[in-house]
Design an enzyme around this catalytic site. Structure first.
Site, PDB file in Angstrom:
ATOM      1  N   GLY A  27      46.407  52.537  29.787  1.00 49.75           N
ATOM      2  CA  GLY A  27      45.924  51.075  29.205  1.00 49.75           C
ATOM      3  C   GLY A  27      44.769  51.321  28.658  1.00 49.75           C
ATOM      4  O   GLY A  27      44.338  51.988  27.936  1.00 49.75           O
ATOM      5  N   LYS A  49      55.027  56.426  34.511  1.00 46.91           N
ATOM      6  CA  LYS A  49      56.161  56.526  35.184  1.00 46.91           C
ATOM      7  C   LYS A  49      57.436  56.344  33.967  1.00 46.91           C
ATOM      8  O   LYS A  49      57.017  56.099  32.870  1.00 46.91           O
ATOM      9  CB  LYS A  49      56.399  55.259  36.052  1.00 46.91           C
ATOM     10  N   THR A  85      45.615  47.629  42.335  1.00 44.64           N
ATOM     11  CA  THR A  85      46.824  47.322  43.181  1.00 44.64           C
ATOM     12  C   THR A  85      48.043  48.299  43.002  1.00 44.64           C
ATOM     13  O   THR A  85      48.908  48.368  44.202  1.00 44.64           O
ATOM     14  CB  THR A  85      47.431  45.836  43.040  1.00 44.64           C
ATOM     15  N   GLN A  87      47.191  51.712  42.748  1.00 43.83           N
ATOM     16  CA  GLN A  87      46.654  53.396  43.088  1.00 43.83           C
ATOM     17  C   GLN A  87      47.022  53.678  44.293  1.00 43.83           C
ATOM     18  O   GLN A  87      47.456  54.979  44.195  1.00 43.83           O
ATOM     19  CB  GLN A  87      45.207  53.343  42.752  1.00 43.83           C
ATOM     20  N   HIS A 109      37.027  53.236  38.959  1.00 45.19           N
ATOM     21  CA  HIS A 109      36.392  51.888  39.816  1.00 45.19           C
ATOM     22  C   HIS A 109      36.716  52.231  41.332  1.00 45.19           C
ATOM     23  O   HIS A 109      37.694  53.019  41.423  1.00 45.19           O
ATOM     24  CB  HIS A 109      37.230  50.750  39.652  1.00 45.19           C
ATOM     25  N   ASP A 192      30.493  45.081  41.325  1.00 50.81           N
ATOM     26  CA  ASP A 192      31.746  44.809  40.546  1.00 50.81           C
ATOM     27  C   ASP A 192      32.502  43.595  40.891  1.00 50.81           C
ATOM     28  O   ASP A 192      32.866  42.673  40.161  1.00 50.81           O
ATOM     29  CB  ASP A 192      32.700  46.004  40.210  1.00 50.81           C
ATOM     30  N   GLU A 196      32.480  39.550  39.318  1.00 52.18           N
ATOM     31  CA  GLU A 196      33.850  39.069  38.914  1.00 52.18           C
ATOM     32  C   GLU A 196      33.976  37.822  39.418  1.00 52.18           C
ATOM     33  O   GLU A 196      34.456  36.674  39.017  1.00 52.18           O
ATOM     34  CB  GLU A 196      34.769  40.139  39.032  1.00 52.18           C
ATOM     35  N   GLU A 232      31.827  26.487  22.973  1.00 53.51           N
ATOM     36  CA  GLU A 232      30.149  27.022  22.480  1.00 53.51           C
ATOM     37  C   GLU A 232      29.700  27.868  23.455  1.00 53.51           C
ATOM     38  O   GLU A 232      28.613  28.335  23.251  1.00 53.51           O
ATOM     39  CB  GLU A 232      28.960  25.580  22.489  1.00 53.51           C
ATOM     40  N   SER A 253      17.805  25.174  20.478  1.00 55.91           N
ATOM     41  CA  SER A 253      16.597  24.266  20.335  1.00 55.91           C
ATOM     42  C   SER A 253      15.803  24.197  21.767  1.00 55.91           C
ATOM     43  O   SER A 253      16.218  24.200  22.497  1.00 55.91           O
ATOM     44  CB  SER A 253      17.421  22.855  19.881  1.00 55.91           C
TER      45      SER A 253
END
Length: 337
Positions: A27, A49, A85, A87, A109, A192, A196, A232, A253
């Site tokens: 990925g 796979k 999920t 691994q 991770h 991490d 998130e 924005e 501003s």
């Protein structure tokens, strides 16, 4: 507490060049790691796979592809870059039966190691190399002769070679050009997840949706509300990304800056901070991870329900209509199909 930093001169590229590396997954991070490792003279194969749509892409880019089990048997360094999920099952079914004395198991991770969803044999080095940027940026910076800062951590080090190996790997993907920060699996995982949930995804999303609702309920046009609270937002985040909060306040501003100082603490107050602490406590205790695992075991039913409810929010309807007017905005696949 100051972090420990490493750079190119602190890392020996020949260490990883002398190993055989299997990258599990292709990925965002998987393709960046694999191509950069190859370009750094590392013998690398990709584990996917049978039937994976990514197999053809990896092969087109000149990489050798096998199943996760096949490349794990071949390799002596295995980098797991599949979704969190997935691994644990990949490890149990494909990687663990093929682990040998002296092998290294690396991750991008720390969740599965820190919360013991994966327990590697004692004879295996367990480490992490985690660039702090998306895969396309990691690859682009590498090709340009630069790099994205990376984290390294060692959880298990039976041979005493873990840090040197992780630094070598980080150098091979360009991380040491920018700087490598030494951390721990615990610190990387918990920070991490908190970022998130409390700020980047959960917190920001709810702030935007609530602001939209307040304006629409007060009688303002949904289109005006969308522009002010979502569209924005990128302008503000880009300024913060480039030079911190001070750069943002300098660039907006005086009216916006003054109003922000007055009203920001009314939105994010002491009660918000206490709720953020509760979120962090749920992460630290493993409660969030238990719920994540339960969701997967139940066929992602909770996640799918949350996705559906989120997709039906009025801001999504308004946003799609307005983005049709913006030729400069890259449209997601879900809107262009």
């Amino acid at each position: 507490m100051a972090v420990e930093m490493f750079y190119d001169d602190d890392a020996d590229l020949s260490i990883i060049q002398g190993r055989k590396v299997a990258v599990i997954g292709y990925g965002s991070q998987g393709h960046a790691h694999s191509l950069s490792l190859r370009d750094s003279g590392v013998d690398v194969r990709i584990g996917l796979k049978e039937g994976s749509k990514s197999r053809a892409k990896a092969e087109e880019q000149g990489l050798t592809v096998g199943t996760p089990a096949e490349v794990s048997e071949w390799a002596d360094v295995i980098m797991v870059l599949a979704p969190d999920t997935a691994q644990a099952s990949i490890f149990t079914n494909d990687i663990e039966p093929n682990l040998k004395d002296g092998d290294a198991l690396f991750f991008g991770h720390g969740l599965n190691i820190h919360f013991e969803l994966i327990k590697a044999p004692e004879f295996v080095t367990v480490g992490m190399v985690a660039p702090k940027g998306p895969g396309h940026l990691v690859r682009r910076q590498f090709v340009d002769g630069k790099g994205v800062p990376a984290l390294i951590a060692i959880d298990q080090d039976p041979k005493g070679e873990g840090q040197a190996l992780a630094l070598s790997y980080a150098k091979a993907i360009g991380g040491a050009r920018a700087g490598v920060i030494k951390t721990t699996f615990k610190e990387e995982t918990e920070t991490d997840l908190f970022g998130e949930q409390a700020v980047l995804c959960g917190g920001t999303e709810e702030l935007v949706k609530t602001g939209f609702e307040v304006m629409v309920e007060a009688g303002y046009a949904p289109e005006m509300a969308y522009f002010e609270v979502l569209h924005e937002l990128k302008l503000i985040v880009d300024l913060m990304y480039e030079g911190g909060i001070a750069r943002m306040n300098y660039s907006v501003s005086d009216t916006a800056e003054f109003g922000g100082y007055l009203s920001g603490p009314r939105v994010i107050d002491a009660g918000t901070k206490e709720r953020m602490k509760a979120i962090l406590a749920d992460i630290q205790s493993g409660e969030f991870t238990r719920r994540l695992v339960a969701n997967v075991e139940n066929g992602n039913t909770e996640l799918e329900g949350l996705r559906k409810a989120n997709a039906e929010h009025p801001i999504e309807v308004t946003g799609k209509k307005l983005r049709d007017l913006m030729s400069w905005v890259d449209r997601p696949i879900t809107e262009t199909a």
